[in-house]
Design an enzyme around this catalytic site. Structure first.
Site, PDB file in Angstrom:
ATOM      1  N   LYS A 153      44.138  38.191  46.580  1.00  0.00           N
ATOM      2  CA  LYS A 153      42.725  37.902  46.376  1.00  0.00           C
ATOM      3  C   LYS A 153      41.888  38.825  47.263  1.00  0.00           C
ATOM      4  CE  LYS A 153      43.115  34.191  43.666  1.00  0.00           C
ATOM      5  NZ  LYS A 153      42.484  34.050  42.345  1.00  0.00           N
ATOM      6  N   ASP A 177      43.138  40.450  42.395  1.00  0.00           N
ATOM      7  CA  ASP A 177      42.167  39.567  41.758  1.00  0.00           C
ATOM      8  C   ASP A 177      40.924  39.512  42.632  1.00  0.00           C
ATOM      9  OD1 ASP A 177      40.743  37.689  40.383  1.00  0.00           O
ATOM     10  OD2 ASP A 177      42.242  36.102  40.508  1.00  0.00           O
ATOM     11  N   GLU A 203      42.508  42.127  38.116  1.00  0.00           N
ATOM     12  CA  GLU A 203      42.087  40.945  37.364  1.00  0.00           C
ATOM     13  C   GLU A 203      40.625  40.653  37.645  1.00  0.00           C
ATOM     14  OE1 GLU A 203      43.164  36.194  37.164  1.00  0.00           O
ATOM     15  OE2 GLU A 203      44.762  37.606  37.693  1.00  0.00           O
ATOM     16  N   ASP A 228      39.728  37.273  33.158  1.00  0.00           N
ATOM     17  CA  ASP A 228      39.958  35.874  33.534  1.00  0.00           C
ATOM     18  C   ASP A 228      38.687  35.084  33.285  1.00  0.00           C
ATOM     19  OD1 ASP A 228      40.540  33.416  34.598  1.00  0.00           O
ATOM     20  OD2 ASP A 228      41.145  34.132  36.556  1.00  0.00           O
ATOM     21  N   LYS A 250      43.733  30.305  31.068  1.00  0.00           N
ATOM     22  CA  LYS A 250      43.881  29.141  31.938  1.00  0.00           C
ATOM     23  C   LYS A 250      43.817  27.889  31.061  1.00  0.00           C
ATOM     24  CE  LYS A 250      43.765  31.345  35.975  1.00  0.00           C
ATOM     25  NZ  LYS A 250      42.530  31.370  36.793  1.00  0.00           N
TER      26      LYS A 250
END
EC number: 5.1.1.-
Length: 336
Positions: A153, A177, A203, A228, A250
């Site tokens: 992240k 991400d 991402e 995403d 998701k």
């Protein structure tokens, strides 16, 4: 069907931080549906970004409890449509749909992946997520959990330097991400350096609605980019195909396994790489994702690995990153 709802507060092993938030605990709602002596389980977590709480989901379900319990359940698809027609949020629908799919498989005595015509002979390796923190803390997390693929992240002023430092401590594949924290210009500028540092893809680097920026990235970024936050429901897949190399589905955002199966097919038909990702959730949700794994190019199903303690048994992720699928039907879930 008999319906039961329960709220849990899951404690995390470490503070989990992304570009827009941090937390040490995760609230989640577990749904159980019982029919003919079999019980299916589903899960959906609270999410401040989408303004979802466990209380709001429970309230939604309680308003139609009688209709759910009197529903003549046969297959998950008709039950899912029933929930959509009731106007529930996708997070709430997800929990009920996961439970319905688990129940369906248990009633048939077959795991879902088998019902869907796939096998567990081949599946992608799940990444393990390293949340945002100072570099020594991020290194320590990697050392605590040696893993072949890390999702890192980012969303700071020194993102490339973070990866450069982390690379000194592992040969693992990196996935990045940024959770909407970068601009198009940053993405394009960072990508060559990150590619040299062993990054596989990026991402959702840009804000979910920055389509003009994503058009620039699509033309000039040297790394693949996976959607995403820009890919929430089925109708988003086709638009994402114009700007991204792949999509991260998701289950909570799209409304469960039933629409996810359609999104996987549509994504593949459009030539996209397909990934399914998780929230910080228990083995209830992760076991549902695992049933989809044989159909995927990438998977992010480490949510339960980030917890201090789990509330369920189901899919087991081994230390070598292989999966042990449960022998039960459906998603193979039992609550502890």
């Amino acid at each position: 069907m008999q319906l039961q709802l329960k709220k849990y507060t899951l404690a995390l092993k470490h503070t989990f931080s992304i570009s827009r938030e941090s937390h040490d605990y995760q609230d989640t709602m577990i749904v159980s549906l019982t029919l003919n002596g079999q019980t299916g389980y589903g899960e959906a977590t609270s999410n401040p970004y989408y303004r979802i709480t466990t209380e709001s989901m429970i309230d939604e379900i309680e308003t139609i409890r009688e209709a759910i319990e009197s529903f003549e359940f046969t297959i998950p698809e008709t039950f899912h449509q029933f929930l959509v027609d009731k106007g529930l949020s996708n997070f709430t629908i997800c929990a009920l749909d996961l439970a319905a799919n688990d129940l369906y498989g248990k009633l048939l005595g077959k795991p879902l992946y088998e019902i869907w015509g796939t096998t567990t002979d081949h599946y992608p390796t799940s990444n393990y997520t390293i949340g945002l923190a100072d570099i020594p803390t991020m290194v320590k997390k990697m050392e605590e959990k040696p893993w072949p693929i890390y999702k890192v992240k980012l969303g700071t002023e020194n993102d490339v330097e973070i990866i450069r430092e982390l690379r000194k401590h592992t040969d693992a594949v990196f996935r990045i991400d940024a959770n909407c924290a970068w601009t198009a210009e940053q993405t394009i500028a960072y990508a060559p350096q990150l590619k040299e540092l062993g990054v596989e893809f990026l991402e959702q680097p840009l804000k979910a609605d920055d389509w003009a920026g994503m058009e620039k990235v699509a033309h000039d970024c040297v790394l693949p980019v996976i959607a995403d936050e820009s890919c929430i429901v089925e109708s988003d897949v086709e638009k994402c195909a114009l700007f991204f190399n792949g999509i991260n589905i998701k289950l909570t955002k799209c409304g469960g396994l039933t629409p996810a199966l359609r999104m996987i097919k549509k994504g593949k038909d459009l030539g996209l790489k397909v990934m399914v990702g998780c929230m910080t959730e228990s083995t209830v949700g992760i076991s549902s994702i695992a049933q989809l794994a044989p159909q995927l190019d990438y998977v992010d199903m480490d949510g339960a690995m980030l917890l201090k303690g789990d509330i369920a048994d189901g899919i087991r992720i081994n230390e070598d990153a292989t999966l042990d699928y449960p022998k039960l039907g459906g998603s193979g879930i039992t609550l502890k």
